[in-house]
Design a protein around this motif. Sequence first.
Motif, PDB file in Angstrom:
ATOM      1  N   ARG A 224      -2.895   0.828  -7.182  1.00 36.56           N
ATOM      2  CA  ARG A 224      -3.046   0.746  -5.730  1.00 36.56           C
ATOM      3  C   ARG A 224      -3.028  -0.680  -5.192  1.00 36.56           C
ATOM      4  N   GLY A 225      -3.644  -1.604  -5.933  1.00 40.07           N
ATOM      5  CA  GLY A 225      -3.684  -2.977  -5.458  1.00 40.07           C
ATOM      6  C   GLY A 225      -2.302  -3.584  -5.340  1.00 40.07           C
ATOM      7  N   MET A 226      -1.462  -3.362  -6.365  1.00 37.10           N
ATOM      8  CA  MET A 226      -0.109  -3.906  -6.350  1.00 37.10           C
ATOM      9  C   MET A 226       0.741  -3.222  -5.286  1.00 37.10           C
ATOM     10  N   ALA A 227       0.541  -1.916  -5.113  1.00 34.40           N
ATOM     11  CA  ALA A 227       1.286  -1.196  -4.089  1.00 34.40           C
ATOM     12  C   ALA A 227       0.901  -1.694  -2.701  1.00 34.40           C
ATOM     13  N   ALA A 228      -0.398  -1.947  -2.490  1.00 31.65           N
ATOM     14  CA  ALA A 228      -0.862  -2.451  -1.192  1.00 31.65           C
ATOM     15  C   ALA A 228      -0.295  -3.838  -0.917  1.00 31.65           C
ATOM     16  N   PHE A 229      -0.267  -4.689  -1.944  1.00 35.52           N
ATOM     17  CA  PHE A 229       0.311  -6.031  -1.787  1.00 35.52           C
ATOM     18  C   PHE A 229       1.782  -5.944  -1.400  1.00 35.52           C
ATOM     19  N   THR A 230       2.507  -5.076  -2.094  1.00 33.53           N
ATOM     20  CA  THR A 230       3.944  -4.945  -1.845  1.00 33.53           C
ATOM     21  C   THR A 230       4.214  -4.473  -0.415  1.00 33.53           C
ATOM     22  N   LEU A 231       3.462  -3.483   0.035  1.00 31.24           N
ATOM     23  CA  LEU A 231       3.657  -2.968   1.392  1.00 31.24           C
ATOM     24  C   LEU A 231       3.296  -4.019   2.434  1.00 31.24           C
ATOM     25  N   ARG A 232       2.202  -4.736   2.209  1.00 32.48           N
ATOM     26  CA  ARG A 232       1.727  -5.688   3.218  1.00 32.48           C
ATOM     27  C   ARG A 232       2.572  -6.950   3.279  1.00 32.48           C
ATOM     28  N   TRP A 233       2.897  -7.504   2.127  1.00 35.33           N
ATOM     29  CA  TRP A 233       3.506  -8.825   2.102  1.00 35.33           C
ATOM     30  C   TRP A 233       5.018  -8.819   1.894  1.00 35.33           C
ATOM     31  N   ILE A 234       5.584  -7.674   1.542  1.00 34.85           N
ATOM     32  CA  ILE A 234       7.034  -7.580   1.365  1.00 34.85           C
ATOM     33  C   ILE A 234       7.625  -6.532   2.295  1.00 34.85           C
ATOM     34  N   GLY A 235       6.904  -5.436   2.476  1.00 33.44           N
ATOM     35  CA  GLY A 235       7.420  -4.311   3.258  1.00 33.44           C
ATOM     36  C   GLY A 235       7.789  -4.654   4.683  1.00 33.44           C
ATOM     37  N   ALA A 236       7.069  -5.615   5.291  1.00 29.30           N
ATOM     38  CA  ALA A 236       7.329  -5.941   6.695  1.00 29.30           C
ATOM     39  C   ALA A 236       8.733  -6.482   6.920  1.00 29.30           C
ATOM     40  N   LEU A 237       9.310  -7.128   5.907  1.00 30.05           N
ATOM     41  CA  LEU A 237      10.648  -7.708   6.036  1.00 30.05           C
ATOM     42  C   LEU A 237      11.708  -6.911   5.268  1.00 30.05           C
ATOM     43  N   ALA A 238      11.300  -5.804   4.687  1.00 30.19           N
ATOM     44  CA  ALA A 238      12.200  -5.048   3.813  1.00 30.19           C
ATOM     45  C   ALA A 238      13.255  -4.285   4.603  1.00 30.19           C
ATOM     46  N   SER A 239      14.411  -4.111   3.990  1.00 30.55           N
ATOM     47  CA  SER A 239      15.469  -3.297   4.593  1.00 30.55           C
ATOM     48  C   SER A 239      15.269  -1.818   4.287  1.00 30.55           C
TER      49      SER A 239
END
Length: 317
Positions: A284-299
Motif C-alpha cells: 500500500r505504501g508504494m502504491a500510495a506513493f506512485t499515485l500521489r507523486w507520479i499519477g498526477a502527471l501520468a498519461s
Amino acid sequence: MNLTSETPVRFWRLSGEEAGAFSALTFPAYRHLLALERAPRHVGMALLKPVLPVACGAFLGDVPVGLALAEIPDDPAEGAELLSLFVQEPFRGTGIATSLLDLLSNELSSLGIPRVHAVYMTGQPSQPALERVLSLCGWSKPVPRMLSVRITLEKLRRTDWYGRYRLDPQLEIFPWASLTRAERDVLLASQRESGWIAPNLEPWKHDADGFEPVSSVGVRYRGVVVGWVINHAVSEKVVRFTCSFIRKDFGRRGKLVPVYTESIRRLLATDFESCTFTVPLQHRGMAAFTLRWIGALASFTGETRGTEKSLGTRAVP
C-alpha cells in the motif's frame, strides 16, 4: 467483408496451420504462440518455462472474426491462463466472445485442466465488454492485483521529488548487472533465514530472464545489498519499472526516492521516452506513493485485475 447476415458463424479448436490466419486478432507479443507449439510465452526469454498454447477460433464463412488464446503450463494442476480474447469490431455484441470462451473452457476441461485464470488491465475501452463476457461465462468476480501508471521521462523530470532528495552517504548505488554470484547467494540465504524481503519483490523473481541493464540498479549499505530497482524494456521506447524494494529500516526514511532518481537519470541518457510503473496493490505504501507523486502527471493510470473459473474436468482418453 462480402458476407451476408445469414452466413453462419463456426467455432472450433484451431490447428497450428489454421491459427496463423488469426495473427491480427491477438497481441503482437503472443503471435509466435499461434504456431501452437511448446514455447516460452515471450520471445527472447528462453529461461521462462515453455507453455503449450491452445486456441479456439470463430469463422464467418472462411474469414477469421474471433480468437481465444490460452496457455497450459507443464503442470496442468497449475491451471491454464487466458492470454487474449478478441472479436473483430463489426461482429461484437453478437455472442461470439461468449461462445469462444465457453468452447475454450470445454477444450481445456477435456485436457484435464482443473481451472483457468486471466489477468487484464482496466482503463481500456474494451473493459466493460470483457467483464460482461467473463460474468456471463461464469468467471469469478475480478480482484484488483497491480497498479499500473504510464508517464513520459520528461514529465518524470518535472515531478516534485525528482533530484530533490540526496542519497544517504552510507548507501551506494551500483548497476544491477554487476551483482556478484556471492552477493546473490547471500540474498537468497538471508531471505530463507529471516524473510526480510517483501513477498513478490525478491529480485531473483524478476531478473532471471533478463532486465534493462542501464536503469536497473542495486543499493548497498556497508557492502551489503539492501535494495534494488529492476526494470525491463517493453519496447524500444518504453521501459517498465518492474520491481523496487529497499530494506524496511531504510524504507521508512524515504531512501528509495533518490534511487528512483538515479535510475531515471540513467534512462534520460538512452533512447527510451516513457516508462510504466507497476506496483502490487498489497504494498500500500508504494502504491500510495506512485499515485500521489507520479499519477498526477501520468498519461494513464489503471490496475490489473485477476479472475478465474473452475472447470469440470473430464478424464483424458
